[in-house]
Write a protein that holds these residues in place. Structure first.
Motif, PDB file in Angstrom:
ATOM      1  N   MET A 169       5.227 -61.097 -48.825  1.00 29.98           N
ATOM      2  CA  MET A 169       4.984 -62.310 -49.613  1.00 29.98           C
ATOM      3  C   MET A 169       3.861 -63.115 -48.972  1.00 29.98           C
ATOM      4  O   MET A 169       3.686 -63.104 -47.744  1.00 29.98           O
ATOM      5  CB  MET A 169       6.253 -63.174 -49.693  1.00 29.98           C
ATOM      6  CG  MET A 169       7.404 -62.514 -50.426  1.00 29.98           C
ATOM      7  SD  MET A 169       8.912 -63.535 -50.427  1.00 29.98           S
ATOM      8  CE  MET A 169       8.381 -64.901 -51.477  1.00 29.98           C
ATOM      9  N   THR A 170       3.123 -63.819 -49.815  1.00 31.03           N
ATOM     10  CA  THR A 170       2.000 -64.623 -49.355  1.00 31.03           C
ATOM     11  C   THR A 170       2.046 -65.994 -50.033  1.00 31.03           C
ATOM     12  O   THR A 170       3.084 -66.368 -50.590  1.00 31.03           O
ATOM     13  CB  THR A 170       0.665 -63.902 -49.624  1.00 31.03           C
ATOM     14  OG1 THR A 170      -0.417 -64.689 -49.106  1.00 31.03           O
ATOM     15  CG2 THR A 170       0.445 -63.665 -51.110  1.00 31.03           C
ATOM     16  N   VAL A 171       0.967 -66.743 -49.947  1.00 29.21           N
ATOM     17  CA  VAL A 171       0.908 -68.085 -50.534  1.00 29.21           C
ATOM     18  C   VAL A 171      -0.190 -68.129 -51.586  1.00 29.21           C
ATOM     19  O   VAL A 171      -1.206 -67.442 -51.476  1.00 29.21           O
ATOM     20  CB  VAL A 171       0.652 -69.163 -49.463  1.00 29.21           C
ATOM     21  CG1 VAL A 171       1.766 -69.162 -48.431  1.00 29.21           C
ATOM     22  CG2 VAL A 171      -0.707 -68.982 -48.791  1.00 29.21           C
ATOM     23  N   SER A 172       0.014 -68.959 -52.600  1.00 34.91           N
ATOM     24  CA  SER A 172      -1.005 -69.126 -53.632  1.00 34.91           C
ATOM     25  C   SER A 172      -1.934 -70.277 -53.258  1.00 34.91           C
ATOM     26  O   SER A 172      -1.686 -71.016 -52.293  1.00 34.91           O
ATOM     27  CB  SER A 172      -0.349 -69.407 -54.984  1.00 34.91           C
ATOM     28  OG  SER A 172       0.317 -70.657 -54.960  1.00 34.91           O
ATOM     29  N   LYS A 173      -2.978 -70.450 -54.039  1.00 34.44           N
ATOM     30  CA  LYS A 173      -4.010 -71.441 -53.703  1.00 34.44           C
ATOM     31  C   LYS A 173      -3.546 -72.875 -53.877  1.00 34.44           C
ATOM     32  O   LYS A 173      -4.217 -73.794 -53.392  1.00 34.44           O
ATOM     33  CB  LYS A 173      -5.254 -71.195 -54.563  1.00 34.44           C
ATOM     34  CG  LYS A 173      -5.027 -71.354 -56.053  1.00 34.44           C
ATOM     35  CD  LYS A 173      -6.287 -71.053 -56.832  1.00 34.44           C
ATOM     36  CE  LYS A 173      -6.069 -71.207 -58.334  1.00 34.44           C
ATOM     37  NZ  LYS A 173      -7.304 -70.909 -59.096  1.00 34.44           N
ATOM     38  N   ASP A 174      -2.404 -73.107 -54.556  1.00 36.56           N
ATOM     39  CA  ASP A 174      -1.951 -74.481 -54.778  1.00 36.56           C
ATOM     40  C   ASP A 174      -0.857 -74.897 -53.795  1.00 36.56           C
ATOM     41  O   ASP A 174      -0.099 -75.827 -54.059  1.00 36.56           O
ATOM     42  CB  ASP A 174      -1.476 -74.669 -56.222  1.00 36.56           C
ATOM     43  CG  ASP A 174      -0.259 -73.826 -56.563  1.00 36.56           C
ATOM     44  OD1 ASP A 174       0.016 -72.857 -55.819  1.00 36.56           O
ATOM     45  OD2 ASP A 174       0.410 -74.127 -57.574  1.00 36.56           O
ATOM     46  N   THR A 175      -0.788 -74.236 -52.641  1.00 39.45           N
ATOM     47  CA  THR A 175       0.196 -74.577 -51.625  1.00 39.45           C
ATOM     48  C   THR A 175      -0.446 -75.379 -50.492  1.00 39.45           C
ATOM     49  O   THR A 175      -1.670 -75.383 -50.318  1.00 39.45           O
ATOM     50  CB  THR A 175       0.833 -73.309 -51.030  1.00 39.45           C
ATOM     51  OG1 THR A 175      -0.214 -72.483 -50.484  1.00 39.45           O
ATOM     52  CG2 THR A 175       1.587 -72.525 -52.089  1.00 39.45           C
ATOM     53  N   TYR A 176       0.406 -76.019 -49.702  1.00 39.46           N
ATOM     54  CA  TYR A 176      -0.069 -76.791 -48.549  1.00 39.46           C
ATOM     55  C   TYR A 176      -0.819 -75.883 -47.575  1.00 39.46           C
ATOM     56  O   TYR A 176      -1.874 -76.265 -47.045  1.00 39.46           O
ATOM     57  CB  TYR A 176       1.127 -77.450 -47.865  1.00 39.46           C
ATOM     58  CG  TYR A 176       0.758 -78.350 -46.707  1.00 39.46           C
ATOM     59  CD1 TYR A 176       0.460 -79.691 -46.916  1.00 39.46           C
ATOM     60  CD2 TYR A 176       0.712 -77.860 -45.405  1.00 39.46           C
ATOM     61  CE1 TYR A 176       0.116 -80.526 -45.850  1.00 39.46           C
ATOM     62  CE2 TYR A 176       0.377 -78.681 -44.339  1.00 39.46           C
ATOM     63  CZ  TYR A 176       0.084 -80.014 -44.569  1.00 39.46           C
ATOM     64  OH  TYR A 176      -0.260 -80.823 -43.512  1.00 39.46           O
ATOM     65  N   ILE A 177      -0.292 -74.689 -47.334  1.00 38.33           N
ATOM     66  CA  ILE A 177      -0.934 -73.773 -46.395  1.00 38.33           C
ATOM     67  C   ILE A 177      -2.337 -73.417 -46.855  1.00 38.33           C
ATOM     68  O   ILE A 177      -3.299 -73.424 -46.073  1.00 38.33           O
ATOM     69  CB  ILE A 177      -0.083 -72.505 -46.209  1.00 38.33           C
ATOM     70  CG1 ILE A 177       1.232 -72.848 -45.505  1.00 38.33           C
ATOM     71  CG2 ILE A 177      -0.844 -71.437 -45.432  1.00 38.33           C
ATOM     72  CD1 ILE A 177       2.257 -71.728 -45.523  1.00 38.33           C
TER      73      ILE A 177
END
Length: 270
Positions: A169-177
Motif C-alpha cells: 500500500m502507498t499514499v495518494s497525492k491528497d495525503t499529508y505525506i
C-alpha cells in the motif's frame, strides 16, 4: 465572537467551538495528544488511545480508551469528557457518531498539508485556553518552514512511499505525506482514487520511479526490507521515519527538519 476568532475556533467540518479552558479532553489522535501536551494541556487530558505514546513520561498517567479504530465507548462515557478530539483519517465515523450521543463537543481535525499545522495549533490553543503557547509554537513552525524553503531547489523526483506490505500500500497525492514530499518538489505516482491505494510490483510500476521510500509506520519496515527490495527492483530504496513524515502537530517541527535528511539521502549527499 469576532470574525477572526470565529475562524480560529472552527474545526474542519465547520463546527464552531467556544473557548473551554476547563475542558475535560479525550484525544483519539496520537499526534494531537502530543501537541496538547506540548501546549501545556496534559492536565486536562482525561483519556487517550494506546497509540498516543508521546511524550511518554507525560501520557503514562492518562487512561487509555482503546485504539484509534477500536475505541472503548464505555470507558469514554465513564470519563465524562466535555470534548473529544478526532481525525477524519484516524477515527471511524460510526465511532464518532456514538460519541456525539453523549459528549457535548466533538472537535474534528484533518490536516492535509504541513501548513495546516498552524490552524491545528491555534484551534487547540484557542479552544482549550493555551493561545500564547500555540502562538509560540506557530512562530517556531514558521521559522522551520522558512528554513526549508530557503534551501537550494533539488531536482524534481517521483517517489513511491510505501506504508504496508501484504498487500503493498502507498499514499495518494491528497495525503499529508504526499504534501510533505511536495515541499521537496517530489511527487507520488497517481494510482487511483483511494487515499491509500493497494498496488502490485511490476516493471511498469517501477519505470519512472526515482526512488522507493519504506516507512517505519504503520508497517514496521526495516533496513533489511529496504535492502531486499532494492535488490529486487534495481532502483534506490530508502527507509524513512514514519512519525517524522506523517505526524502532524508537535512532530511537524522536527518533520520539516527531517525532510532535509530525506532529500540528502535520495540525492546521495547525506
Amino acid at each position: 465572537m469576532n470574525t477572526a476568532t470565529d475562524s480560529l475556533l472552527t474545526d474542519v467540518l465547520g463546527n464552531r467551538h467556544a473557548p473551554a479552558p476547563d475542558a475535560r479532553i479525550v484525544c483519539l489522535v496520537p499526534s494531537i495528544t502530543e501537541l496538547l501536551c506540548d501546549l501545556g494541556l496534559a492536565g486536562q487530558l482525561v483519556g487517550r488511545t494506546g497509540f498516543c505514546i508521546h511524550p511518554r513520561d507525560v501520557v503514562a498517567a492518562i487512561p487509555k480508551v482503546g485504539g484509534t479504530k477500536a475505541v472503548n465507548i464505555e470507558k469514554i462515557r465513564k470519563l465524562a469528557p466535555t470534548h473529544v478530539v478526532v481525525n477524519i483519517d484516524e477515527n471511524e465515523k460510526p465511532t464518532v457518531e456514538k460519541l456525539a450521543e453523549f459528549v457535548p463537543h466533538i472537535v474534528v481535525t484533518h490536516p492535509n498539508a504541513p501548513r495546516d499545522n498552524l490552524h491545528l495549533a491555534r484551534l487547540m490553543g484557542g479552544i482549550f485556553g493555551a493561545e500564547d503557547a500555540a502562538a509560540r509554537w506557530c512562530a517556531d513552525f514558521e521559522a522551520e518552514y522558512a528554513a526549508l524553503q530557503a534551501l537550494p531547489k533539488a531536482p524534481a523526483r517521483t517517489v513511491l512511499y510505501c506504508i504496508w506490505q501484504d498487500p503493498w500500500m502507498t499514499v495518494s497525492k491528497d495525503t499529508y505525506i504526499a504534501s510533505m514530499l511536495a515541499e521537496l518538489g517530489w511527487r507520488v505516482p497517481d494510482l487511483g482514487a483511494d487515499r491509500y491505494p493497494r498496488f502490485a510490483w511490476s516493471q511498469e510500476r517501477v519505470d519512472g520511479l526515482d526512488a522507493v521510500l519504506l516507512s517505519t509506520e504503520p508497517y514496521r519496515f526495516t533496513e533489511t526490507h529496504a535492502d531486499a527490495l532494492e535488490k529486487q527492483l534495481g532502483i534506490p530504496v530508502f527507509l524513512v521515519d514514519g512519525e517524522m513524515m506523517s505526524w502532524y502537530g508537535s512532530r511537524a517541527l522536527a518533520g520539516l527538519r527531517y525532510l532535509r535528511t530525506v532529500r540528502d539521502m535520495v540525492e546521495g549527499t547525506g
